[in-house]
Design a protein around this motif. Sequence first.
Motif, PDB file in Angstrom:
ATOM      1  N   LEU A   1       0.831  -1.210   0.000  1.00  0.00           N
ATOM      2  CA  LEU A   1       0.000   0.000   0.000  1.00  0.00           C
ATOM      3  C   LEU A   1       0.864   1.257   0.000  1.00  0.00           C
ATOM      4  N   PHE A   2       1.913   1.250   0.812  1.00  0.00           N
ATOM      5  CA  PHE A   2       2.817   2.383   0.927  1.00  0.00           C
ATOM      6  C   PHE A   2       3.470   2.687  -0.424  1.00  0.00           C
ATOM      7  N   SER A   3       3.946   1.665  -1.111  1.00  0.00           N
ATOM      8  CA  SER A   3       4.596   1.847  -2.413  1.00  0.00           C
ATOM      9  C   SER A   3       3.620   2.409  -3.432  1.00  0.00           C
ATOM     10  N   GLU A   4       2.391   1.909  -3.408  1.00  0.00           N
ATOM     11  CA  GLU A   4       1.397   2.378  -4.366  1.00  0.00           C
ATOM     12  C   GLU A   4       1.026   3.839  -4.097  1.00  0.00           C
ATOM     13  N   LYS A   5       1.007   4.228  -2.811  1.00  0.00           N
ATOM     14  CA  LYS A   5       0.724   5.629  -2.467  1.00  0.00           C
ATOM     15  C   LYS A   5       1.868   6.536  -2.932  1.00  0.00           C
ATOM     16  N   LEU A   6       3.113   6.067  -2.834  1.00  0.00           N
ATOM     17  CA  LEU A   6       4.252   6.837  -3.356  1.00  0.00           C
ATOM     18  C   LEU A   6       4.098   7.023  -4.862  1.00  0.00           C
ATOM     19  N   TYR A   7       3.639   5.981  -5.515  1.00  0.00           N
ATOM     20  CA  TYR A   7       3.415   6.019  -6.965  1.00  0.00           C
ATOM     21  C   TYR A   7       2.342   7.040  -7.333  1.00  0.00           C
ATOM     22  N   GLU A   8       1.282   7.088  -6.519  1.00  0.00           N
ATOM     23  CA  GLU A   8       0.153   7.973  -6.810  1.00  0.00           C
ATOM     24  C   GLU A   8       0.415   9.426  -6.407  1.00  0.00           C
ATOM     25  N   LYS A   9       0.971   9.618  -5.208  1.00  0.00           N
ATOM     26  CA  LYS A   9       1.027  10.959  -4.627  1.00  0.00           C
ATOM     27  C   LYS A   9       2.372  11.660  -4.784  1.00  0.00           C
ATOM     28  N   ILE A  10       3.441  10.906  -4.883  1.00  0.00           N
ATOM     29  CA  ILE A  10       4.763  11.534  -4.999  1.00  0.00           C
ATOM     30  C   ILE A  10       5.324  11.354  -6.408  1.00  0.00           C
ATOM     31  N   LYS A  11       4.605  10.593  -7.222  1.00  0.00           N
ATOM     32  CA  LYS A  11       4.968  10.427  -8.627  1.00  0.00           C
ATOM     33  C   LYS A  11       6.377   9.868  -8.796  1.00  0.00           C
ATOM     34  N   ILE A  12       6.643   8.751  -8.125  1.00  0.00           N
ATOM     35  CA  ILE A  12       7.973   8.142  -8.235  1.00  0.00           C
ATOM     36  C   ILE A  12       8.157   7.428  -9.576  1.00  0.00           C
ATOM     37  N   GLY A  13       7.094   7.309 -10.350  1.00  0.00           N
ATOM     38  CA  GLY A  13       7.186   6.625 -11.635  1.00  0.00           C
ATOM     39  C   GLY A  13       7.068   5.121 -11.476  1.00  0.00           C
ATOM     40  N   ASP A  14       7.281   4.398 -12.549  1.00  0.00           N
ATOM     41  CA  ASP A  14       7.192   2.941 -12.508  1.00  0.00           C
ATOM     42  C   ASP A  14       8.156   2.384 -11.467  1.00  0.00           C
ATOM     43  N   TYR A  15       7.715   1.359 -10.760  1.00  0.00           N
ATOM     44  CA  TYR A  15       8.537   0.803  -9.685  1.00  0.00           C
ATOM     45  C   TYR A  15       8.347  -0.701  -9.582  1.00  0.00           C
ATOM     46  N   ALA A  16       9.223  -1.315  -8.798  1.00  0.00           N
ATOM     47  CA  ALA A  16       9.089  -2.730  -8.454  1.00  0.00           C
ATOM     48  C   ALA A  16       9.263  -2.854  -6.950  1.00  0.00           C
ATOM     49  N   LEU A  17       8.519  -3.778  -6.343  1.00  0.00           N
ATOM     50  CA  LEU A  17       8.632  -4.044  -4.912  1.00  0.00           C
ATOM     51  C   LEU A  17       9.065  -5.496  -4.732  1.00  0.00           C
ATOM     52  N   LEU A  18      10.195  -5.673  -4.050  1.00  0.00           N
ATOM     53  CA  LEU A  18      10.777  -7.005  -3.880  1.00  0.00           C
ATOM     54  C   LEU A  18      10.851  -7.376  -2.408  1.00  0.00           C
ATOM     55  N   LYS A  19      10.810  -8.687  -2.160  1.00  0.00           N
ATOM     56  CA  LYS A  19      11.038  -9.212  -0.817  1.00  0.00           C
ATOM     57  C   LYS A  19      11.880 -10.460  -0.967  1.00  0.00           C
ATOM     58  N   GLY A  20      13.157 -10.356  -0.596  1.00  0.00           N
ATOM     59  CA  GLY A  20      14.069 -11.470  -0.838  1.00  0.00           C
ATOM     60  C   GLY A  20      14.182 -11.724  -2.334  1.00  0.00           C
ATOM     61  N   ASN A  21      13.896 -12.956  -2.740  1.00  0.00           N
ATOM     62  CA  ASN A  21      13.922 -13.310  -4.158  1.00  0.00           C
ATOM     63  C   ASN A  21      12.528 -13.332  -4.766  1.00  0.00           C
ATOM     64  N   GLU A  22      11.583 -12.688  -4.085  1.00  0.00           N
ATOM     65  CA  GLU A  22      10.194 -12.666  -4.551  1.00  0.00           C
ATOM     66  C   GLU A  22       9.833 -11.270  -5.061  1.00  0.00           C
ATOM     67  N   ILE A  23       9.148 -11.221  -6.184  1.00  0.00           N
ATOM     68  CA  ILE A  23       8.641  -9.962  -6.724  1.00  0.00           C
ATOM     69  C   ILE A  23       7.206  -9.793  -6.241  1.00  0.00           C
ATOM     70  N   LEU A  24       6.984  -8.845  -5.321  1.00  0.00           N
ATOM     71  CA  LEU A  24       5.636  -8.627  -4.800  1.00  0.00           C
ATOM     72  C   LEU A  24       4.772  -7.862  -5.798  1.00  0.00           C
ATOM     73  N   LYS A  25       5.407  -6.896  -6.483  1.00  0.00           N
ATOM     74  CA  LYS A  25       4.684  -6.109  -7.484  1.00  0.00           C
ATOM     75  C   LYS A  25       5.705  -5.420  -8.374  1.00  0.00           C
ATOM     76  N   THR A  26       5.390  -5.299  -9.662  1.00  0.00           N
ATOM     77  CA  THR A  26       6.336  -4.611 -10.530  1.00  0.00           C
ATOM     78  C   THR A  26       5.656  -3.974 -11.737  1.00  0.00           C
ATOM     79  N   TYR A  27       6.169  -2.801 -12.080  1.00  0.00           N
ATOM     80  CA  TYR A  27       5.844  -2.137 -13.339  1.00  0.00           C
ATOM     81  C   TYR A  27       7.092  -2.121 -14.226  1.00  0.00           C
TER      82      TYR A  27
END
Length: 411
Positions: A144-170
């Motif tokens: 949720l935090f990453s998606e809010k950064l994407y929406e409100k701070i306009k960080i652009g396309d991003y990926a969220l990782l945990k260890g060797n797992e991709i939780l979400k990616t653009y």
Amino acid sequence: MRHLFYLQQFFERLPSPAFIKDNKHKYIWINREWKKTYGLDDRKVVGKTDEKIFNDSLTLKIEESVMKTKKKQEYEKEYNGKYFKVTVIPIRLGDGTYGVAGIEFDETQKYFNDLILATNLKISEIIRELLLSNLDSKDFFIELFSEKLYEKIKIGDYALLKGNEILKTYLPEKVCLKAMQKEGIKEFSVSGEKYIVIPLFEYKLVIRSLPNYFKFVNYIIPLVLPKIENVLEKIENESKKKRYYFTLEKMVDAVVSWKKIEINSFLKKVLKDIVEIIPEAEKGTIWLIKDNKYKCVAEVGYENAEMLEFPPEKTAYGQKIEENIEKGYTVFEIDDAKSLVKTSPLAETFKKYGMFDEKFRPLLGVFKIGGKVVGSISIDNFSGINFSDESRKILELYVKILTNFLEDYEI
């Protein structure tokens, strides 16, 4: 023209870029600092406009207004990662027409300070907003935090990782895979494009890198991490509290149903509860020794395992179990389980259950009555994660409950 000469002498001594343009917006003079800042000399600049040199038509409109109104104007510009406030004044040229002179003040640090302050405030607002939500896990909060950064701070396309797992990616998968190998805040390139990996405790946020992004990230992250840590700790504490009460409830339920159901049904119920309670657990089995043979009496995730039986000397981990029992352990994790399973007489049987996987990690509990081993429980993980001390303690408590249960049934 004498006043232009004196103006040039003054500008030449300034530590800031300065210029003079004619009434057609063409450069007629630039100082030493201007040449240094833009990496251009007189030959490439004098007689040309900003539109010709930088493909910038904004300055033309501003300078036109200065020449018409005879009043100074200011504007901001960015070049090569630096931020300038430009002051433009009208000047009378030798032919009676008006041109402009300008000084460019480097305000990069002020820009960064303002940006850091504004971003820090926005992130605090985002976190306060998320705290009003039902944050049932750390993964959920970070997503949720990453998606809010994407929406409100306009960080652009991003990926969220945990260890060797991709939780979400653009971003492309190859960017994520390379980011997994990085430690700390790092800038790296893939296919000629730059990216930044930002560690957020056990997570990593990956974004595209633009001029000054890497510098900005190094400023802002130390301010943000304590806020994120507080939320993660709160979620973890709430999760532990819920898990504690859930475990207690299941244990009480096991004791209450002790003599209400037959032994195999009871063991299956308890095994299912244990796999659900212990966060690292993915599968599990319970074995009892009957007629000098280990027999599987309950399973979770091992289809048809209840058909298996074999002599004690043919156990999956062989002498390793005996060594731990002799040391007085009733609950222990088996290291390098794959190697032990592969040398077992029943290797082929265990192979089909995935126990040759390098990430296979079993947590074993031994039922011992009157100094004699009467059975065991195995809680298994296939993600390469070590079982926590808390998980070991939970299994120890269940081993005591089940041992007393088995003793009561005179197993």
